[in-house]
Design a protein around this motif. Structure first.
Motif, PDB file in Angstrom:
ATOM      1  N   PRO A  15      -3.280  24.388  38.297  1.00 29.07           N
ATOM      2  CA  PRO A  15      -1.673  24.752  37.928  1.00 29.07           C
ATOM      3  C   PRO A  15      -1.490  26.131  37.550  1.00 29.07           C
ATOM      4  O   PRO A  15      -2.358  26.933  36.798  1.00 29.07           O
ATOM      5  CB  PRO A  15      -1.629  23.559  36.827  1.00 29.07           C
ATOM      6  N   GLU A  19       3.165  26.859  33.723  1.00 34.62           N
ATOM      7  CA  GLU A  19       3.826  25.985  34.164  1.00 34.62           C
ATOM      8  C   GLU A  19       4.595  25.104  33.029  1.00 34.62           C
ATOM      9  O   GLU A  19       3.912  24.832  31.942  1.00 34.62           O
ATOM     10  CB  GLU A  19       2.619  24.969  34.850  1.00 34.62           C
ATOM     11  N   THR A  20       5.645  24.684  33.123  1.00 33.74           N
ATOM     12  CA  THR A  20       6.493  23.891  32.187  1.00 33.74           C
ATOM     13  C   THR A  20       6.184  22.670  32.277  1.00 33.74           C
ATOM     14  O   THR A  20       5.892  22.155  33.218  1.00 33.74           O
ATOM     15  CB  THR A  20       7.963  24.114  32.477  1.00 33.74           C
ATOM     16  N   PRO A  21       6.544  21.593  31.092  1.00 37.34           N
ATOM     17  CA  PRO A  21       6.274  20.174  31.359  1.00 37.34           C
ATOM     18  C   PRO A  21       6.984  19.612  32.754  1.00 37.34           C
ATOM     19  O   PRO A  21       6.431  18.629  33.109  1.00 37.34           O
ATOM     20  CB  PRO A  21       6.813  19.708  29.859  1.00 37.34           C
ATOM     21  N   GLU A  23       7.838  20.961  35.483  1.00 36.71           N
ATOM     22  CA  GLU A  23       6.947  21.444  36.630  1.00 36.71           C
ATOM     23  C   GLU A  23       5.578  20.524  36.870  1.00 36.71           C
ATOM     24  O   GLU A  23       5.259  20.405  37.813  1.00 36.71           O
ATOM     25  CB  GLU A  23       6.731  22.956  36.632  1.00 36.71           C
ATOM     26  N   ARG A  24       5.274  20.452  35.771  1.00 31.98           N
ATOM     27  CA  ARG A  24       3.639  19.511  35.673  1.00 31.98           C
ATOM     28  C   ARG A  24       3.997  18.100  36.000  1.00 31.98           C
ATOM     29  O   ARG A  24       3.236  17.508  36.880  1.00 31.98           O
ATOM     30  CB  ARG A  24       3.084  19.664  34.154  1.00 31.98           C
ATOM     31  N   ALA A  25       5.116  17.559  35.544  1.00 32.16           N
ATOM     32  CA  ALA A  25       5.485  16.257  35.906  1.00 32.16           C
ATOM     33  C   ALA A  25       5.658  15.956  37.177  1.00 32.16           C
ATOM     34  O   ALA A  25       5.221  15.200  37.830  1.00 32.16           O
ATOM     35  CB  ALA A  25       6.317  15.729  35.060  1.00 32.16           C
ATOM     36  N   ARG A  27       4.659  18.277  39.823  1.00 29.35           N
ATOM     37  CA  ARG A  27       3.402  18.350  40.589  1.00 29.35           C
ATOM     38  C   ARG A  27       2.609  16.884  40.377  1.00 29.35           C
ATOM     39  O   ARG A  27       1.943  16.548  41.497  1.00 29.35           O
ATOM     40  CB  ARG A  27       2.706  19.631  40.024  1.00 29.35           C
ATOM     41  N   GLU A  28       2.335  16.303  39.449  1.00 30.39           N
ATOM     42  CA  GLU A  28       1.398  15.350  39.470  1.00 30.39           C
ATOM     43  C   GLU A  28       1.963  14.139  40.202  1.00 30.39           C
ATOM     44  O   GLU A  28       1.210  13.451  40.726  1.00 30.39           O
ATOM     45  CB  GLU A  28       1.250  14.972  37.931  1.00 30.39           C
TER      46      GLU A  28
END
Length: 496
Positions: A15, A19-21, A23-25, A27-28
């Motif tokens: 990642p 990466e912001t929270p 954006e992470r959510a 992506r996952e």
């Protein structure tokens, strides 16, 4: 950690460092969705592979025999017995074919009548009442036929049937020309033996025929396509014209009903046909005995009518049926109807490979008839020679052979008329000239050929048949299905 310890793939999928929270959510979630789709595809591929392994191989059945031996009628009986829904859907399409058969019956008689009336009008005393080359010397002692005014009027009133025949034939497509080999002189010129026979063939026009890979289905599809095209274009005029043509053909035939009946029942015409040894009533597609029932505007074919109807096709036809009931319900059967004329038999060879069974049709009523393609050859002798070649074929050494001694009804009628088998088959000798003795004799002869010619010992499956009798043929096909199924399972190592 030095540079050589860094995994490039890990860097590629890592990642972003900032990466912001949210954006992470996102992506996952995308990664999980991609994995789900990938797993679904893998599962679908796995199931398709399993289904393919479980899928039953089609049963392949080859129908062999000389021309007009009853192969197509046998094939139609399979459809009537085991694929009834498809049969019912197609049944009314046979109406035009049966009309064509009936009209051809009449026009055939008119052709002979025209010739005989023209000959009878000549002053020459040479005329003996039949110009047919098959007539015998006994005609010379018979009085000349006396044609009357009613015969001239019948010819005149039945004249419109010429145009009706042409119109009906045009509906089924261009007339096909049958290859007539100038070199094929053997009963079984398939394989390498007869390959050169096709190179020096000529094409001639005999009975109206069509070229098709699936026989009558192509002809019916052509009729359906004409109507579908008119509907798709919204062309009400074209649809109306097609219907008017259908109605006109039916009305003309209905209008000729009484005259068709009269010419068939006329005593002079009967004598004319008898002197020429013409038994049109024994031929395929004969319907003059049913003219009062068929020659009506609202005629609908019966199952028996369809079995008896004749639409000649050239080449090898493949028919696929899913059996609706019986021991093989749900199983696909592929039936191959091959041309029986000697010039067509070279095309049989490719269909011998991977075939489960062969039904060989031998018309035993034709013991006193000659091949249409070679008037020197007795038809029964040709069947014996062809059967020997099939039994002797090494490629078919493990193929189940089922023999239909066909046209037993015509054999019985012929014997009851006093025709003697020994006059055409000298080896029959002084045996009783009846149906049971004749069928036993012919059956034993075919059995002996099988014993002498087969590369390996094999069972002898034989049935006495009249394939235009739908009820008795359904019973026979039940036994054939059982026999083929047992052999099919044995080959798949599912039975001892």
């Amino acid at each position: 950690m030095n540079a050589t310890d860094v995994d490039p793939l890990s860097l590629a999928i890592a990642p972003p460092p900032d990466e912001t929270p949210a954006e992470r959510a996102a992506r996952e979630f995308a990664e999980a969705e991609a994995l789900r789709i990938s797993n679904e595809i893998d599962e679908q591929i796995r199931k398709e592979r399993e289904n393919e392994k479980k899928k039953k191989r089609p049963v392949k059945l080859l129908l062999l025999g000389q021309s007009e031996s009853g192969k197509t009628a046998t094939l139609k009986n399979f459809q009537l017995t085991y694929a009834k829904r498809e049969w019912i859907a197609e049944r009314n399409n046979w109406r035009a074919v049966i009309f064509l058969n009936l009209v051809r019956n009449v026009n055939y008689i008119l052709d002979i009548l025209n010739r005989e009336m023209a000959a009878a009008s000549l002053p020459s005393p040479e005329y003996i009442g039949s110009s047919d080359e098959s007539s015998d010397d006994n005609n010379s002692s018979r009085p000349r036929l006396k044609f009357k005014e009613k015969h001239r009027l019948l010819k005149l009133r039945l004249g419109p049937l010429r145009r009706i025949q042409t119109d009906l034939e045009r509906r089924f497509g261009a007339t096909a020309l049958e290859p007539q080999s100038t070199t094929v002189t053997t009963a079984a010129p398939f394989g390498s033996e007869g390959s050169e026979g096709l190179e020096s063939s000529r094409r001639t026009l005999n009975e109206f025929s069509i070229n098709s890979r699936n026989g009558w289905k192509s002809a019916f599809e052509k009729l359906r396509a004409m109507r579908a095209a008119a509907r798709a274009d919204g062309n009400d005029n074209a649809l109306r014209k097609l219907q008017e043509t259908d109605d006109e053909i039916a009305d003309v035939i209905a209008g000729c009903r009484d005259d068709m009946k009269a010419i068939w029942e006329d005593s002079t015409v009967k004598e004319m046909l008898s002197r020429g040894k013409t038994r049109i009533e024994d031929s395929a597609g004969f319907f003059l005995n049913d003219v009062e029932r068929i020659a009506v505007s609202n005629y609908e074919p019966t199952d028996d009518d369809v079995i008896r109807a004749r639409l000649r096709t050239l080449g090898v036809q493949e028919y696929k049926f899913i059996f609706e009931h019986g021991r093989t319900a749900g199983q696909e059967w592929r039936l191959y109807d091959v041309g029986g004329a000697r010039s067509s038999r070279a095309a049989w060879w490719p269909y011998f490979d991977d075939v489960n069974a062969i039904i060989f049709l031998a018309p035993i009523s034709c013991f006193d008839e000659k091949l249409a393609e070679d008037r020197r050859v007795n038809r029964l002798e040709d069947s014996f020679l062809l059967w020997r070649s099939v039994c002797d074929c090494k490629l078919l050494s493990r193929t189940q052979l089922i023999l239909f001694l066909n046209k037993c009804d015509l054999l019985q009628a012929k014997l009851q008329r006093g025709v003697r088998i020994r006059d055409s088959v000298p080896s029959f000798g002084d045996r009783r000239n009846d149906i049971s003795t004749a069928t036993r004799y012919f059956q034993q002869h075919f059995k002996e050929i099988l014993r002498q010619s087969s590369p390996a010992q094999r069972p002898f499956f034989v049935h006495l048949t009249s394939v235009i009798d739908t009820r008795s043929t359904a019973v026979t096909l039940g036994a054939v299905e059982e026999s083929i199924l047992r052999d099919h399972l044995r080959r798949a190592d599912l039975m001892p």
